[in-house]
Scaffold this motif. Structure first.
Motif, PDB file in Angstrom:
ATOM      1  N   ILE B 178       8.986  -2.719   5.499  1.00  0.00           N
ATOM      2  CA  ILE B 178       7.832  -1.822   5.554  1.00  0.00           C
ATOM      3  C   ILE B 178       7.160  -1.865   6.920  1.00  0.00           C
ATOM      4  O   ILE B 178       7.201  -2.867   7.634  1.00  0.00           O
ATOM      5  CB  ILE B 178       6.776  -2.129   4.477  1.00  0.00           C
ATOM      6  CG1 ILE B 178       6.283  -3.560   4.584  1.00  0.00           C
ATOM      7  CG2 ILE B 178       7.274  -1.816   3.103  1.00  0.00           C
ATOM      8  CD1 ILE B 178       4.951  -3.750   3.930  1.00  0.00           C
ATOM      9  N   HIS B 179       6.528  -0.752   7.241  1.00  0.00           N
ATOM     10  CA  HIS B 179       5.714  -0.662   8.447  1.00  0.00           C
ATOM     11  C   HIS B 179       4.397  -0.045   8.031  1.00  0.00           C
ATOM     12  O   HIS B 179       4.278   1.161   7.934  1.00  0.00           O
ATOM     13  CB  HIS B 179       6.398   0.213   9.491  1.00  0.00           C
ATOM     14  CG  HIS B 179       7.758  -0.282   9.851  1.00  0.00           C
ATOM     15  ND1 HIS B 179       7.949  -1.319  10.727  1.00  0.00           N
ATOM     16  CD2 HIS B 179       8.974   0.071   9.418  1.00  0.00           C
ATOM     17  CE1 HIS B 179       9.248  -1.568  10.831  1.00  0.00           C
ATOM     18  NE2 HIS B 179       9.891  -0.742  10.036  1.00  0.00           N
ATOM     19  N   ALA B 180       3.457  -0.850   7.731  1.00  0.00           N
ATOM     20  CA  ALA B 180       2.153  -0.352   7.287  1.00  0.00           C
ATOM     21  C   ALA B 180       1.126  -0.731   8.342  1.00  0.00           C
ATOM     22  O   ALA B 180       0.627  -1.852   8.352  1.00  0.00           O
ATOM     23  CB  ALA B 180       1.802  -0.941   5.932  1.00  0.00           C
ATOM     24  N   LEU B 181       0.859   0.194   9.229  1.00  0.00           N
ATOM     25  CA  LEU B 181       0.015  -0.131  10.373  1.00  0.00           C
ATOM     26  C   LEU B 181      -1.366   0.499  10.291  1.00  0.00           C
ATOM     27  O   LEU B 181      -2.219   0.225  11.123  1.00  0.00           O
ATOM     28  CB  LEU B 181       0.705   0.339  11.664  1.00  0.00           C
ATOM     29  CG  LEU B 181       2.087  -0.269  11.883  1.00  0.00           C
ATOM     30  CD1 LEU B 181       2.745   0.318  13.110  1.00  0.00           C
ATOM     31  CD2 LEU B 181       1.984  -1.775  12.027  1.00  0.00           C
ATOM     32  N   GLU B 182      -1.553   1.368   9.317  1.00  0.00           N
ATOM     33  CA  GLU B 182      -2.855   2.018   9.192  1.00  0.00           C
ATOM     34  C   GLU B 182      -3.516   1.575   7.905  1.00  0.00           C
ATOM     35  O   GLU B 182      -2.861   1.455   6.877  1.00  0.00           O
ATOM     36  CB  GLU B 182      -2.671   3.544   9.146  1.00  0.00           C
ATOM     37  CG  GLU B 182      -2.127   4.150  10.430  1.00  0.00           C
ATOM     38  CD  GLU B 182      -3.085   3.954  11.587  1.00  0.00           C
ATOM     39  OE1 GLU B 182      -4.303   4.050  11.360  1.00  0.00           O
ATOM     40  OE2 GLU B 182      -2.617   3.683  12.707  1.00  0.00           O
ATOM     41  N   THR B 183      -4.816   1.368   7.961  1.00  0.00           N
ATOM     42  CA  THR B 183      -5.548   1.104   6.735  1.00  0.00           C
ATOM     43  C   THR B 183      -5.689   2.414   5.972  1.00  0.00           C
ATOM     44  O   THR B 183      -6.236   3.371   6.494  1.00  0.00           O
ATOM     45  CB  THR B 183      -6.948   0.561   7.068  1.00  0.00           C
ATOM     46  OG1 THR B 183      -6.794  -0.601   7.856  1.00  0.00           O
ATOM     47  CG2 THR B 183      -7.705   0.222   5.806  1.00  0.00           C
ATOM     48  N   ARG B 307       6.273  -4.846   9.492  1.00  0.00           N
ATOM     49  CA  ARG B 307       4.918  -4.981  10.005  1.00  0.00           C
ATOM     50  C   ARG B 307       3.893  -4.612   8.943  1.00  0.00           C
ATOM     51  O   ARG B 307       4.076  -3.652   8.209  1.00  0.00           O
ATOM     52  CB  ARG B 307       4.732  -4.090  11.236  1.00  0.00           C
ATOM     53  CG  ARG B 307       5.532  -4.588  12.431  1.00  0.00           C
ATOM     54  CD  ARG B 307       5.479  -3.615  13.564  1.00  0.00           C
ATOM     55  NE  ARG B 307       6.081  -2.350  13.196  1.00  0.00           N
ATOM     56  CZ  ARG B 307       6.060  -1.272  13.979  1.00  0.00           C
ATOM     57  NH1 ARG B 307       5.431  -1.304  15.126  1.00  0.00           N
ATOM     58  NH2 ARG B 307       6.642  -0.167  13.594  1.00  0.00           N
ATOM     59  N   LEU B 308       2.856  -5.388   8.873  1.00  0.00           N
ATOM     60  CA  LEU B 308       1.815  -5.167   7.878  1.00  0.00           C
ATOM     61  C   LEU B 308       0.470  -5.442   8.527  1.00  0.00           C
ATOM     62  O   LEU B 308       0.268  -6.479   9.155  1.00  0.00           O
ATOM     63  CB  LEU B 308       2.028  -6.121   6.691  1.00  0.00           C
ATOM     64  CG  LEU B 308       1.064  -6.006   5.537  1.00  0.00           C
ATOM     65  CD1 LEU B 308       1.312  -4.728   4.761  1.00  0.00           C
ATOM     66  CD2 LEU B 308       1.215  -7.196   4.600  1.00  0.00           C
ATOM     67  N   ARG B 309      -0.420  -4.491   8.366  1.00  0.00           N
ATOM     68  CA  ARG B 309      -1.746  -4.684   8.943  1.00  0.00           C
ATOM     69  C   ARG B 309      -2.592  -5.525   7.995  1.00  0.00           C
ATOM     70  O   ARG B 309      -2.657  -5.255   6.799  1.00  0.00           O
ATOM     71  CB  ARG B 309      -2.395  -3.324   9.154  1.00  0.00           C
ATOM     72  CG  ARG B 309      -3.749  -3.395   9.806  1.00  0.00           C
ATOM     73  CD  ARG B 309      -4.234  -1.978  10.046  1.00  0.00           C
ATOM     74  NE  ARG B 309      -5.566  -1.982  10.585  1.00  0.00           N
ATOM     75  CZ  ARG B 309      -5.954  -1.142  11.553  1.00  0.00           C
ATOM     76  NH1 ARG B 309      -5.106  -0.285  12.041  1.00  0.00           N
ATOM     77  NH2 ARG B 309      -7.194  -1.169  11.980  1.00  0.00           N
TER      78      ARG B 309
END
Lengths: 107, 364
Positions: B178-183, B307-309
């Motif tokens: 996963i690529h979760a970069l935005e809240t 990536r995880l925010r």
């Protein structure tokens, strides 16, 4: 390690996490302490004081976090939360339909 | 590093997750000094019960518990799954046992179908709604789509008498990177207020209490009343509330609580609503209770960078403890980088997957 002395040292949390000789609660303390005001003074770096301090000041939150098996995360007391979230204004930009368009883009 | 090829870990902390990590990695672990300073040293009943469950859901695992119960040697076998009924001990609710199963179930040989009997709610461990609405959506993000928890009977503490059925039908080779970069932005707040063997008006009082706080937030609030009666409502009276903030991307933040002796429904619900606001403020993409699951799935992902925010508040003792355990067992380190935004001190958690593959899945 090389932590002795420099009060204004900014701890890199990425490194602190893997310093096995520092227990997790102290990691957090150093990291937060390094970034916010270091009001506790320089004796923080000494081992003897470290233990005393973590016993006294961290005891409440340490015991909350002590059992890592706990699923529910730690929350502040009811009254503190009420005071903090008396108005939900601070969270507005986290919701869709927030009135201020300028705030939304940083989401 | 460790004698006899074990990964040696110390203390009673994080016990279930350590066993899970060991099973996923295939590396034997030895956990020492389990409550060795305690007046009542060694493993607790619920931990032994959990080990029994692990034994049932795997093939070839061996568990050695020392005479005093302060040392456990666990050699993992392969995850086989299948149908099983687990009677949970009185001290811990079913959520305590369901939660670690979620980490293993998608990588099993056969589909998981476990019936858990016992208490279904508590103040500290995962409740049914928390798993259904909080943890299963996280798994969905990692590619585990067919996963369900059915509540057959509710059982409030102390006597319990509940029954839940965990079914995991997706068997996947490895989690998606996963690529979760935005809240994500929250679009609505949902909730479930339930009661067993008490007046149904308590449910409405909880709904009122929570809505009073959440009406200021300015989004849709929808709390379902769920009153259980008769044989399906277990042996004890009880009530509880779960609140979930959801967004269009499918991420969720949640909080839950149950009524204790002498608690007032309005007050409990009101406090819980404030806790939801607090949890939202402390979360970025996932909430604090979902973070370990997301992290472990990132670790066992493809050999690719996930990536995880996360927020600064999410870096706590649990987080550090888990990252250290992951390093011990899998030998990989996570990297934390601040986000490239001026008005945010969030961090990006970067973990490179180990390239785990489900040993039961033949790669064509």
């Amino acid at each position: 390690l090389n932590g002795n002395g420099s009060l204004a040292r900014k701890w890199d949390i990425g490194k602190l996490i893997y310093m096995e000789n520092i227990n997790p609660s102290d990691c957090i303390k150093r990291w937060r302490g390094g970034e916010e005001a270091l009001s506790e003074g320089g004796d923080e770096e000494e081992d003897g004081d470290f233990f005393k301090k973590s016993d006294v000041s961290k005891s409440s939150s340490a015991s909350d976090e002590d059992d890592l098996e706990k699923f529910k995360p730690h929350f502040d007391t009811f009254n503190n939360l009420v005071a903090k979230w008396n108005s939900a204004e601070g969270l507005r930009r986290r919701f869709i339909g927030a009135p201020k368009v300028s705030d939304v883009d940083q989401g | 590093m460790a004698p006899g090829n074990y990964v040696v870990l110390q203390g009673a902390r994080n016990f279930r997750l350590r066993i899970v990590l060991s099973t996923l990695s295939g590396r034997p672990i030895k956990v020492e000094k389990i409550r060795s300073e305690d007046l009542n040293p060694g493993l607790r009943d619920h931990e032994v019960s959990f080990l029994r469950l692990m034994e049932a859901m795997t093939n070839g695992s061996s568990i050695e518990i020392s005479y005093t119960g302060t040392t456990v040697i666990y050699r993992p076998g392969i995850i086989t799954g299948g149908s099983y009924t687990h009677n949970c001990p009185a001290g811990k609710p079913v959520g305590y046992f369901v939660e670690p199963m979620l980490y293993l179930a998608p990588f099993s040989k056969k589909k998981f179908s476990i019936l858990f009997r016992g208490i279904t709610a508590s103040h500290t461990d995962a409740g049914i709604e928390a798993i259904k609405w909080g943890l299963l959506p996280v798994m969905e993000k990692f590619g585990v789509r067919e996963c369900a928890l059915h509540t057959l009977k509710r059982g409030s503490p102390p006597l319990g008498g509940g029954e839940v059925h965990l079914i995991v039908d997706s068997l996947i080779a490895q989690p998606i990177t996963i690529h979760a970069l935005e809240t994500p932005l929250i679009s609505s707040i949902r909730g479930v207020a339930y009661s067993t063997r008490v007046s149904p008006s308590i449910v409405n009082r909880m709904v009122d209490g929570a809505k009073k706080v959440l009406k200021d937030v300015g989004c849709e609030v929808n709390i379902t009343a769920d009153v259980w009666r008769g044989d399906n409502s277990g042996k004890s009276p009880g009530w509880g509330l779960t609140l979930v903030a959801e967004n269009k991307q499918g991420w969720r933040y949640f909080v839950e609580d149950i009524g204790g002796p002498g608690a007032i429904p309005e007050d409990m619900a009101c406090g819980l609503a404030y806790q939801l606001l607090e949890e939202i403020s402390k979360s970025s993409v996932v909430g604090r209770s979902q973070l370990p699951l997301a992290m472990v799935f990132m670790v066992i992902g493809k050999e690719d960078i996930g990536r995880l925010r996360i927020t600064k508040d999410q870096v706590d003792e649990r987080f550090i403890g888990l990252l250290r355990d992951i390093k011990h067992v899998f030998g990989i380190e996570a990297i934390l980088k601040p986000v490239n935004e001026t008005n945010s001190d969030d961090l990006i958690l970067t973990i490179k997957g180990i390239g785990f593959t489900n040993t039961n899945k033949k790669i064509a």
